[in-house]
Design an enzyme around this catalytic site. Structure first.
Site, PDB file in Angstrom:
ATOM      1  N   HIS A 144       0.856  -1.187   0.000  1.00  0.00           N
ATOM      2  CA  HIS A 144       0.000   0.000   0.000  1.00  0.00           C
ATOM      3  C   HIS A 144       0.891   1.234   0.000  1.00  0.00           C
ATOM      4  O   HIS A 144       1.939   1.246   0.654  1.00  0.00           O
ATOM      5  CB  HIS A 144      -0.918   0.037   1.228  1.00  0.00           C
ATOM      6  CG  HIS A 144      -1.866  -1.121   1.304  1.00  0.00           C
ATOM      7  ND1 HIS A 144      -3.036  -1.172   0.600  1.00  0.00           N
ATOM      8  CD2 HIS A 144      -1.779  -2.281   2.005  1.00  0.00           C
ATOM      9  CE1 HIS A 144      -3.656  -2.312   0.863  1.00  0.00           C
ATOM     10  NE2 HIS A 144      -2.921  -3.013   1.704  1.00  0.00           N
ATOM     11  N   ALA A 192      16.321 -14.864  15.972  1.00  0.00           N
ATOM     12  CA  ALA A 192      14.884 -15.121  15.998  1.00  0.00           C
ATOM     13  C   ALA A 192      14.107 -13.852  16.324  1.00  0.00           C
ATOM     14  O   ALA A 192      14.512 -13.054  17.166  1.00  0.00           O
ATOM     15  CB  ALA A 192      14.573 -16.197  17.034  1.00  0.00           C
ATOM     16  N   THR A 197      15.235  -4.521   8.079  1.00  0.00           N
ATOM     17  CA  THR A 197      14.835  -3.360   7.274  1.00  0.00           C
ATOM     18  C   THR A 197      15.991  -2.767   6.491  1.00  0.00           C
ATOM     19  O   THR A 197      15.778  -1.866   5.678  1.00  0.00           O
ATOM     20  CB  THR A 197      14.250  -2.269   8.176  1.00  0.00           C
ATOM     21  OG1 THR A 197      15.256  -1.845   9.113  1.00  0.00           O
ATOM     22  CG2 THR A 197      13.044  -2.786   8.943  1.00  0.00           C
ATOM     23  N   ARG A 212      20.082  -5.193  13.797  1.00  0.00           N
ATOM     24  CA  ARG A 212      21.383  -4.517  13.744  1.00  0.00           C
ATOM     25  C   ARG A 212      22.492  -5.552  13.931  1.00  0.00           C
ATOM     26  O   ARG A 212      22.304  -6.556  14.623  1.00  0.00           O
ATOM     27  CB  ARG A 212      21.479  -3.442  14.828  1.00  0.00           C
ATOM     28  CG  ARG A 212      20.396  -2.376  14.717  1.00  0.00           C
ATOM     29  CD  ARG A 212      20.566  -1.304  15.787  1.00  0.00           C
ATOM     30  NE  ARG A 212      19.468  -0.336  15.764  1.00  0.00           N
ATOM     31  CZ  ARG A 212      19.397   0.697  14.946  1.00  0.00           C
ATOM     32  NH1 ARG A 212      20.387   0.900  14.086  1.00  0.00           N
ATOM     33  NH2 ARG A 212      18.370   1.521  14.983  1.00  0.00           N
ATOM     34  N   ARG A 215      27.793  -8.768  15.906  1.00  0.00           N
ATOM     35  CA  ARG A 215      29.218  -9.082  15.795  1.00  0.00           C
ATOM     36  C   ARG A 215      29.482  -9.796  14.482  1.00  0.00           C
ATOM     37  O   ARG A 215      28.570 -10.267  13.808  1.00  0.00           O
ATOM     38  CB  ARG A 215      29.689  -9.946  16.967  1.00  0.00           C
ATOM     39  CG  ARG A 215      29.064 -11.327  17.034  1.00  0.00           C
ATOM     40  CD  ARG A 215      29.738 -12.140  18.125  1.00  0.00           C
ATOM     41  NE  ARG A 215      29.159 -13.450  18.288  1.00  0.00           N
ATOM     42  CZ  ARG A 215      28.189 -13.751  19.140  1.00  0.00           C
ATOM     43  NH1 ARG A 215      27.683 -12.795  19.895  1.00  0.00           N
ATOM     44  NH2 ARG A 215      27.731 -14.985  19.237  1.00  0.00           N
TER      45      ARG A 215
END
Length: 225
Positions: A144, A192, A197, A212, A215
């Site tokens: 959308h 998990a 993104t 993020r 390591r």
């Protein structure tokens, strides 16, 4: 057979025999029927299957005319809680392309468990030997337009779609969501429940929402990932 030998060492009781027999029956019958059904459906719908592809349970295949779905050799598609090892599955494996230019490509030797992959207008590419744990979702679109808000239900916003690439031997943990335009590098691990993104570099461990890098992975670090 090694597991059977260990079970026998604990005692050849009727309960042990029945447990082993039921597990073997579920494995053999489940993969046999699931694979047969997958091959028949793939031939009917024009989905490309490589040699040695197996399915345990039903697999949802939805291909728009002109779109492409290719499942490479030796891929395992797990759609049944009986076969899933780490967790129950919320849904069967589902592969869907919405448009004539959209494509899904699953590399050789990969394993998908209850995975939903949707390519609306671009491409989702999964590399060789990729492990996708239960209940992950991978999409190339928002589906959308974000603005204006009153038009979200009617404006598809296809110009914002972007391809997704998952590198060879990557590993996605349970219930990950991989959003449009993302590249996950070769050998990376995504923890998990993560929401991916942005790009994940090769051979790194990433987790979180948004995911993020935590390591880098190597011979020593990988053993503790």
């Amino acid at each position: 057979m090694d597991m059977l030998r260990k079970a026998l060492e604990r005692g050849l009781t009727p309960a042990n025999v029945a447990s082993w027999a039921s597990l073997e029956a579920m494995r053999v019958l489940g993969v046999g029927f699931g694979t047969l059904r997958l091959r028949l459906k793939a031939r009917l719908l024009g989905v490309e299957l490589g040699r040695g592809v197996t399915a345990h349970g039903p697999v949802g295949l939805l291909r728009w005319p002109g779109g492409r779905i290719r499942i490479g050799a030796g891929v395992h598609l797990i759609s049944s809680w009986r076969r899933a090892t780490a967790a129950c599955l919320a849904w069967p494996v589902r592969l869907r392309v919405f448009g004539p230019w959209a494509s899904i490509d699953i590399g050789e030797g990969s394993e998908l468990s209850g995975t939903s992959i949707t390519a609306r207008s671009t491409a989702v590419r999964v590399g060789r030997g990729v492990l996708v744990a239960p209940n992950c979702v991978i999409v190339d679109s928002d589906f959308h337009a974000p603005w204006p808000p009153e038009a979200r239900a009617t404006e598809p916003g296809m110009e914002r779609d972007a391809p997704v690439t998952i590198g060879d031997h990557a590993w996605l943990g349970m219930q990950c969501i991989v959003l449009k335009g993302v590249t996950i590098g070769e050998g990376a691990i995504v923890g998990a429940g993560s929401v991916v993104t942005r790009d994940i570099p090769p051979r790194t461990l990433a987790a979180g929402a948004p995911a993020r890098v935590i390591r880098h992975l190597g011979p020593e670090a990988g053993a503790h990932a």
